[in-house]
Design a protein around this motif. Sequence first.
Motif, mmCIF file in Angstrom:
data_model
loop_
_atom_site.group_PDB
_atom_site.id
_atom_site.type_symbol
_atom_site.label_atom_id
_atom_site.label_comp_id
_atom_site.label_asym_id
_atom_site.label_seq_id
_atom_site.Cartn_x
_atom_site.Cartn_y
_atom_site.Cartn_z
ATOM 1 N N LEU A 219 0.890 -1.163 0.000
ATOM 2 C CA LEU A 219 0.000 0.000 0.000
ATOM 3 C C LEU A 219 0.929 1.214 0.000
ATOM 4 C CD1 LEU A 219 -3.102 0.373 0.127
ATOM 5 C CD2 LEU A 219 -2.848 0.801 2.562
ATOM 6 N N PHE A 220 0.996 1.904 -1.122
ATOM 7 C CA PHE A 220 1.980 2.981 -1.300
ATOM 8 C C PHE A 220 1.257 4.326 -1.336
ATOM 9 C CE2 PHE A 220 5.081 5.730 -3.145
ATOM 10 C CZ PHE A 220 6.317 5.170 -2.873
ATOM 11 N N ILE A 221 1.616 5.193 -0.388
ATOM 12 C CA ILE A 221 0.948 6.488 -0.246
ATOM 13 C C ILE A 221 1.864 7.603 -0.733
ATOM 14 C CG2 ILE A 221 0.043 8.124 1.464
ATOM 15 C CD1 ILE A 221 -0.637 5.632 3.184
ATOM 16 N N SER A 222 1.329 8.497 -1.552
ATOM 17 C CA SER A 222 2.127 9.625 -2.037
ATOM 18 C C SER A 222 1.213 10.717 -2.573
ATOM 19 C CB SER A 222 3.087 9.167 -3.146
ATOM 20 O OG SER A 222 3.855 10.246 -3.630
ATOM 21 N N HIS A 223 1.725 11.970 -2.574
ATOM 22 C CA HIS A 223 0.992 13.039 -3.260
ATOM 23 C C HIS A 223 1.586 13.265 -4.648
ATOM 24 C CE1 HIS A 223 4.322 15.383 -1.361
ATOM 25 N NE2 HIS A 223 4.317 15.955 -2.530
ATOM 26 N N ASP A 224 2.628 12.481 -4.990
ATOM 27 C CA ASP A 224 3.330 12.637 -6.265
ATOM 28 C C ASP A 224 2.796 11.602 -7.265
ATOM 29 O OD1 ASP A 224 5.175 12.593 -8.406
ATOM 30 O OD2 ASP A 224 6.777 13.320 -7.104
ATOM 31 N N LEU A 225 2.086 12.084 -8.272
ATOM 32 C CA LEU A 225 1.473 11.186 -9.255
ATOM 33 C C LEU A 225 2.511 10.411 -10.060
ATOM 34 C CD1 LEU A 225 -1.236 13.719 -10.289
ATOM 35 C CD2 LEU A 225 -1.768 11.405 -9.561
ATOM 36 N N GLY A 226 3.661 11.034 -10.323
ATOM 37 C CA GLY A 226 4.712 10.346 -11.072
ATOM 38 C C GLY A 226 5.220 9.127 -10.327
ATOM 39 N N VAL A 227 5.373 9.248 -9.015
ATOM 40 C CA VAL A 227 5.823 8.136 -8.184
ATOM 41 C C VAL A 227 4.779 7.022 -8.192
ATOM 42 C CG1 VAL A 227 6.272 7.444 -5.788
ATOM 43 C CG2 VAL A 227 7.299 9.537 -6.692
ATOM 44 N N ILE A 228 3.516 7.384 -8.007
ATOM 45 C CA ILE A 228 2.432 6.394 -7.996
ATOM 46 C C ILE A 228 2.378 5.640 -9.323
ATOM 47 C CG2 ILE A 228 -0.090 6.164 -7.982
ATOM 48 C CD1 ILE A 228 0.987 6.567 -5.202
ATOM 49 N N LYS A 229 2.524 6.368 -10.415
ATOM 50 C CA LYS A 229 2.453 5.745 -11.743
ATOM 51 C C LYS A 229 3.550 4.701 -11.937
ATOM 52 C CE LYS A 229 2.161 6.890 -16.666
ATOM 53 N NZ LYS A 229 2.210 7.993 -17.670
ATOM 54 N N SER A 230 4.716 4.955 -11.343
ATOM 55 C CA SER A 230 5.864 4.069 -11.576
ATOM 56 C C SER A 230 5.840 2.805 -10.726
ATOM 57 C CB SER A 230 7.172 4.827 -11.318
ATOM 58 O OG SER A 230 7.314 5.118 -9.939
ATOM 59 N N ILE A 231 5.001 2.780 -9.666
ATOM 60 C CA ILE A 231 5.076 1.630 -8.753
ATOM 61 C C ILE A 231 3.758 0.878 -8.591
ATOM 62 C CG2 ILE A 231 4.572 2.896 -6.610
ATOM 63 C CD1 ILE A 231 6.900 1.211 -5.352
#
Length: 569
Positions: A219-231
Amino acid sequence: MNDTLLAVNNLSIHFPTESGILKAVDNNSFTLKKGETIGIVGESGSGKSITALSIMQLLPKIADVPYGEIQFDSNHTANDGQPIDLTQLPKGTIEQIRGSQIAMIFQEPMTSLNPVMTCGQQVIEAIQLHQKTTFSVAKKTTLELFEQVKLPDVERIFSAYPHQLSGGQKQRIMIAMALSCRPTLLIADEPTTALDVTVQKGILELLNELKAIYQLSILFISHDLGVIKSIADRVLVMKKGKIVENGTVDTIFNHPQHPYTQGLLACRPSLNQHLKRLPTVEGFETGKIETPALVDAQSIAARKEKIYTGKPILTVQNLATWYPAKKNFWGKTTSFVKAVDDVSFDVFKGETFGLVGESGCGKSTLGRTILGLEKARAGQIIYNQQNLLTAAEDAWKTLRKKMQIIFQDPYSSLNPTQPIGLAIMEPMQVHRLWKNEKQYKEKTIELLETVGLSADQFMRFPHEFSGGQRQRICIARALALQPEFIICDECVSSLDVSIQAQILNLLIDLREKFELTYIFISHDLSVVQFISDRIMVMKDGKMVEIGDADKIYENPQSDYTKELISAIL
């Protein structure tokens, strides 16, 4: 066979406040399959971290969970093979599950690690807490984990304290600790937010590798869409406690349905388009969407001609700022940290000069040295034909009005006990810009309105504002003395992407309105490229490349710049 590891059903989490009940999480449901990575994305305060803490059962005592359940498929708890509801478990049982079956990596590794224990001791402690094993076996396991998370010189790092490691190394220690008891579910709460882009890329690649090795669900939490897209495999978009969109990475990023998701995707600076202004989330949510205007080649040429036909407003020549690293018995310095080492460049009036590089490269030290906040060892800083390094104290009083700085963290930049109107008014009073109290207040209100705030916020305190609003207050304070030159030191780095877009647009508007000159410091090359006319890339205190912003991106000359660009997600 049931392949669902985690099922969150109708979860609500409330907090009592002075103004009533705050619904931090509002009736949300989702499932996480075995071997799957779900990304949770949203702005600060959307409920992402509270959701993660509820799964770990680490909510503060003040939190109220009026309804909802968190079903977890535990293989090691006597429950007839059925999922267990984490919200109903007694303290002793949840402590057994926490760490051994569900592990968490927190956002800030420095505050997550114990500063008075070595890194090796902390991982051994976690292993021995959940596994009956000897110290020697736990140490062997710890060293193996350090190798798996690709730490260099594992014996040295085993005996090192957290302050002796870089941010990326500390985060790898946290990952090793999280994996030490072979959990089935790993919760990563903004684990790369405080890291440089190249370090961030390495951590994400590592997590993907470890996911396959340990058959993890993440469960990966981030406000960075680029990071979310990559993982991530699937994405949940949260806003004000609610999940507003749920779908695969392809669906969310290529066919977003909710206006909020569309706005989040649109307001991130693009390296492939040169926009005049960034779209904002508010535009999508209100339906007032304007087609992004591109900066045409003719406009760029006209701006360059206007800027570069004049003389530089600032000339930096062979500047060096060194700090003592070691001293001998007699107190004499024997080695130095060369924070800025023989750097030369010009900045022209009306220009935005971008300064980019990883943490520790010397960007902020360079900016502070220009403003006289750090003492230079050698070189020259010529501002409007005046050498700042030899300027007298009286001369600096005049220079302080012309040269200002906006810091990275707006909260620590403001006095928490001083109303924001008085904080903006104070520098004007110190420099005696106006005749009476009435004029000071009028000018302060004018500045508040200039940066998008209102007169009725004059007597409010910093804690009553959001991060983006506090940064607007700091910008208003920087403008109070009517400067002509401002150093923006990572002034959007701590902000959500939607707030970042608003602040970048504001800085552009102010540049045009007041004919300002900026040095814009950031580790984010996409942000720097959007706002800058020229860019200088720094590494280890030295300049490695300088040139036109678009050309630096399109045709980087140094290997380091190429590495920075390839790390952008």
